[in-house]
Design a protein around this motif. Structure first.
Motif, PDB file in Angstrom:
ATOM      1  N   VAL A 119       0.663  -1.090   0.093  1.00 48.96           N
ATOM      2  CA  VAL A 119       0.140   0.041  -0.030  1.00 48.96           C
ATOM      3  C   VAL A 119       0.765   1.280  -0.103  1.00 48.96           C
ATOM      4  O   VAL A 119       0.422   2.319  -0.651  1.00 48.96           O
ATOM      5  N   SER A 120       1.768   1.136   0.853  1.00 44.55           N
ATOM      6  CA  SER A 120       2.840   2.523   0.715  1.00 44.55           C
ATOM      7  C   SER A 120       3.577   2.584  -0.731  1.00 44.55           C
ATOM      8  O   SER A 120       3.619   3.891  -0.947  1.00 44.55           O
ATOM      9  N   TYR A 121       3.935   1.293  -1.034  1.00 42.66           N
ATOM     10  CA  TYR A 121       4.447   1.785  -2.600  1.00 42.66           C
ATOM     11  C   TYR A 121       3.112   2.321  -3.664  1.00 42.66           C
ATOM     12  O   TYR A 121       3.618   3.345  -4.354  1.00 42.66           O
ATOM     13  N   ALA A 122       2.040   1.827  -3.422  1.00 45.31           N
ATOM     14  CA  ALA A 122       1.222   2.410  -4.162  1.00 45.31           C
ATOM     15  C   ALA A 122       0.926   3.756  -3.825  1.00 45.31           C
ATOM     16  O   ALA A 122       0.761   4.822  -4.808  1.00 45.31           O
ATOM     17  N   ASN A 123       1.242   4.305  -2.689  1.00 49.20           N
ATOM     18  CA  ASN A 123       1.266   5.637  -2.050  1.00 49.20           C
ATOM     19  C   ASN A 123       1.932   6.508  -2.795  1.00 49.20           C
ATOM     20  O   ASN A 123       1.836   7.617  -3.268  1.00 49.20           O
ATOM     21  N   LEU A 124       3.166   5.743  -2.815  1.00 52.01           N
ATOM     22  CA  LEU A 124       4.385   6.682  -3.339  1.00 52.01           C
ATOM     23  C   LEU A 124       4.101   6.981  -4.808  1.00 52.01           C
ATOM     24  O   LEU A 124       4.259   7.831  -5.488  1.00 52.01           O
ATOM     25  N   LEU A 125       3.520   5.720  -5.686  1.00 54.25           N
ATOM     26  CA  LEU A 125       3.299   5.938  -6.925  1.00 54.25           C
ATOM     27  C   LEU A 125       2.151   7.050  -7.408  1.00 54.25           C
ATOM     28  O   LEU A 125       2.210   7.785  -8.274  1.00 54.25           O
ATOM     29  N   ILE A 126       1.113   6.988  -6.671  1.00 48.77           N
ATOM     30  CA  ILE A 126      -0.152   7.613  -7.033  1.00 48.77           C
ATOM     31  C   ILE A 126       0.213   9.111  -6.511  1.00 48.77           C
ATOM     32  O   ILE A 126      -0.434  10.054  -7.233  1.00 48.77           O
ATOM     33  N   ASN A 127       0.465   9.226  -5.287  1.00 51.38           N
ATOM     34  CA  ASN A 127       0.666  10.520  -4.650  1.00 51.38           C
ATOM     35  C   ASN A 127       1.981  11.354  -4.941  1.00 51.38           C
ATOM     36  O   ASN A 127       3.057  10.459  -4.039  1.00 51.38           O
ATOM     37  N   LYS A 128       2.288  12.313  -5.398  1.00 56.07           N
ATOM     38  CA  LYS A 128       3.714  12.818  -5.641  1.00 56.07           C
ATOM     39  C   LYS A 128       4.050  13.824  -4.294  1.00 56.07           C
ATOM     40  O   LYS A 128       5.076  14.239  -4.182  1.00 56.07           O
ATOM     41  N   THR A 129       3.292  14.456  -3.782  1.00 57.17           N
ATOM     42  CA  THR A 129       3.525  15.324  -2.550  1.00 57.17           C
ATOM     43  C   THR A 129       3.312  14.583  -1.167  1.00 57.17           C
ATOM     44  O   THR A 129       2.595  13.622  -1.209  1.00 57.17           O
ATOM     45  N   ARG A 130       4.099  14.916  -0.176  1.00 54.90           N
ATOM     46  CA  ARG A 130       3.991  14.539   1.071  1.00 54.90           C
ATOM     47  C   ARG A 130       2.595  14.679   1.674  1.00 54.90           C
ATOM     48  O   ARG A 130       2.305  13.743   2.555  1.00 54.90           O
ATOM     49  N   LYS A 131       2.065  15.647   1.349  1.00 53.04           N
ATOM     50  CA  LYS A 131       0.875  15.966   1.989  1.00 53.04           C
ATOM     51  C   LYS A 131      -0.091  15.047   1.503  1.00 53.04           C
ATOM     52  O   LYS A 131      -1.186  14.611   2.307  1.00 53.04           O
ATOM     53  N   LYS A 132      -0.457  14.888   0.343  1.00 53.57           N
ATOM     54  CA  LYS A 132      -1.253  13.805  -0.567  1.00 53.57           C
ATOM     55  C   LYS A 132      -0.841  12.490   0.065  1.00 53.57           C
ATOM     56  O   LYS A 132      -1.987  11.639   0.230  1.00 53.57           O
ATOM     57  N   ARG A 133       0.345  11.892   0.383  1.00 56.77           N
ATOM     58  CA  ARG A 133       0.648  10.785   0.806  1.00 56.77           C
ATOM     59  C   ARG A 133       0.042  10.613   2.193  1.00 56.77           C
ATOM     60  O   ARG A 133      -0.106   9.596   2.618  1.00 56.77           O
ATOM     61  N   ILE A 135      -2.660  12.049   3.856  1.00 59.79           N
ATOM     62  CA  ILE A 135      -3.983  11.961   4.058  1.00 59.79           C
ATOM     63  C   ILE A 135      -4.812  10.804   4.126  1.00 59.79           C
ATOM     64  O   ILE A 135      -5.289  10.339   5.186  1.00 59.79           O
ATOM     65  N   PRO A 136      -4.214   9.502   3.268  1.00 59.15           N
ATOM     66  CA  PRO A 136      -4.896   8.203   3.376  1.00 59.15           C
ATOM     67  C   PRO A 136      -4.376   7.748   4.628  1.00 59.15           C
ATOM     68  O   PRO A 136      -4.966   6.738   5.204  1.00 59.15           O
ATOM     69  N   ILE A 137      -3.096   7.859   4.688  1.00 59.15           N
ATOM     70  CA  ILE A 137      -2.485   7.203   6.265  1.00 59.15           C
ATOM     71  C   ILE A 137      -2.985   7.864   7.383  1.00 59.15           C
ATOM     72  O   ILE A 137      -3.504   6.922   8.090  1.00 59.15           O
ATOM     73  N   LEU A 138      -3.286   9.082   7.465  1.00 57.03           N
ATOM     74  CA  LEU A 138      -4.187   9.705   8.687  1.00 57.03           C
ATOM     75  C   LEU A 138      -5.395   9.167   8.730  1.00 57.03           C
ATOM     76  O   LEU A 138      -5.864   8.768   9.821  1.00 57.03           O
ATOM     77  N   ILE A 139      -6.146   8.974   7.638  1.00 56.53           N
ATOM     78  CA  ILE A 139      -7.354   8.251   7.820  1.00 56.53           C
ATOM     79  C   ILE A 139      -7.336   7.057   7.854  1.00 56.53           C
ATOM     80  O   ILE A 139      -8.294   6.328   8.470  1.00 56.53           O
ATOM     81  N   GLY A 140      -6.811   6.275   7.332  1.00 55.47           N
ATOM     82  CA  GLY A 140      -7.008   4.815   6.980  1.00 55.47           C
ATOM     83  C   GLY A 140      -6.257   4.167   8.615  1.00 55.47           C
ATOM     84  O   GLY A 140      -6.916   3.169   8.594  1.00 55.47           O
ATOM     85  N   THR A 141      -5.534   4.810   9.065  1.00 54.21           N
ATOM     86  CA  THR A 141      -4.938   4.131  10.400  1.00 54.21           C
ATOM     87  C   THR A 141      -5.996   4.353  11.462  1.00 54.21           C
ATOM     88  O   THR A 141      -5.634   3.553  12.587  1.00 54.21           O
ATOM     89  N   ILE A 142      -6.809   5.051  11.263  1.00 50.64           N
ATOM     90  CA  ILE A 142      -7.680   5.313  12.537  1.00 50.64           C
ATOM     91  C   ILE A 142      -8.360   4.409  13.186  1.00 50.64           C
ATOM     92  O   ILE A 142      -8.404   4.015  14.339  1.00 50.64           O
ATOM     93  N   PRO A 143      -9.204   3.721  12.163  1.00 49.59           N
ATOM     94  CA  PRO A 143     -10.087   2.722  12.780  1.00 49.59           C
ATOM     95  C   PRO A 143      -9.331   1.456  13.447  1.00 49.59           C
ATOM     96  O   PRO A 143      -9.938   1.139  14.771  1.00 49.59           O
ATOM     97  N   PHE A 144      -8.371   0.993  12.787  1.00 48.28           N
ATOM     98  CA  PHE A 144      -7.854  -0.230  13.885  1.00 48.28           C
ATOM     99  C   PHE A 144      -6.799   0.258  14.835  1.00 48.28           C
ATOM    100  O   PHE A 144      -6.644  -0.296  15.933  1.00 48.28           O
ATOM    101  N   ALA A 145      -6.112   1.407  14.784  1.00 43.40           N
ATOM    102  CA  ALA A 145      -5.716   2.154  16.167  1.00 43.40           C
ATOM    103  C   ALA A 145      -6.706   2.160  17.064  1.00 43.40           C
ATOM    104  O   ALA A 145      -6.268   1.776  18.338  1.00 43.40           O
ATOM    105  N   TYR A 146      -7.786   2.486  16.896  1.00 44.98           N
ATOM    106  CA  TYR A 146      -8.797   2.702  17.899  1.00 44.98           C
ATOM    107  C   TYR A 146      -9.447   1.258  18.630  1.00 44.98           C
ATOM    108  O   TYR A 146      -9.545   1.003  19.390  1.00 44.98           O
ATOM    109  N   LEU A 147      -9.692   0.548  17.471  1.00 40.49           N
ATOM    110  CA  LEU A 147     -10.271  -0.841  17.717  1.00 40.49           C
ATOM    111  C   LEU A 147      -9.316  -1.828  18.595  1.00 40.49           C
ATOM    112  O   LEU A 147      -9.633  -2.267  19.724  1.00 40.49           O
ATOM    113  N   TYR A 148      -8.004  -1.422  18.113  1.00 37.92           N
ATOM    114  CA  TYR A 148      -7.035  -2.492  18.924  1.00 37.92           C
ATOM    115  C   TYR A 148      -6.804  -1.727  20.680  1.00 37.92           C
ATOM    116  O   TYR A 148      -6.865  -2.443  21.567  1.00 37.92           O
TER     117      TYR A 148
END
Length: 192
Positions: A119-133, A135-148
């Motif tokens: 997923v990180s590889y794909a993120n590197l290829l799809i998003n060219k800026t750090r800010k865009k990279r 956003i999906p990390i910030l949102i995507g890691t929330i559910p399991f961080a909380y559930l754990y």
């Protein structure tokens, strides 16, 4: 042995009497486990919930996941050429969902059985800026961080209902991700 509300409070107080050194150590372990492909940070995330409760445990899990993903991306950029991943199934699936790649990346980070390195590889290829990279990390890691963290706290409290709720939430997230993959594949077939 004699688990009543008073003894439960004593147990929780005893288990949660940790200093900043312990918090820092668990945080570093969490980051390292995320940053090394193939390792799972799940056990440490649950432990954070047990030792620090759902709120602080969530914070440790979430920030550790975000920093770990960024460290992983930097390692992948230095060690491998991301362009070689353009033939992977996850990348081609995400690219076929025109306009929805960010949502796909969010789901990729949400689901623990999808390798985060891919997923990180794909993120590197799809998003060219750090800010865009970020956003999906910030949102995507929330559910399991909380559930754990929530699940770890539920284990300490021996609360079966909360554990069932956490399990249901995990199943719902997995079903959402699977439905995203199915819809994306149908879009891809429809385009052809």
């Amino acid at each position: 042995m004699h688990f009543d509300p008073h003894n439960e409070k004593l147990l929780i107080k005893m288990v949660r009497s940790h200093g900043i050194e312990d918090l820092a150590f668990l945080f570093i372990l969490n980051v390292v486990c995320v940053a090394i492909p193939g390792l799972s940070n799940g056990i440490f995330c649950v432990l954070n919930g047990i030792l620090y409760g759902p709120a602080i445990g969530f914070g440790i899990n979430w920030v550790g996941d975000v920093i770990g993903q960024f460290v992983l991306m930097q390692l992948l950029r230095k060690l491998y050429n991301p362009d070689k991943l353009k033939h992977s199934k996850i990348y081609t699936l995400l690219m076929s969902a025109e306009g929805y790649q960010q949502i796909g990346l969010i789901f990729g980070y949400m689901i623990p059985f999808i390798p985060s390195a891919t997923v990180s590889y794909a993120n590197l290829l799809i998003n060219k800026t750090r800010k865009k990279r970020l956003i999906p990390i910030l949102i995507g890691t929330i559910p399991f961080a909380y559930l754990y963290a929530y699940g770890g706290d539920s284990i300490l409290h021996l609360d079966g209902q909360r554990l069932i709720k956490a399990g249901i939430a995990i199943i719902v997230i997995a079903l959402l991700a699977i439905s995203f993959v199915v819809v994306t594949r149908k879009f891809k077939k429809h385009k052809k």
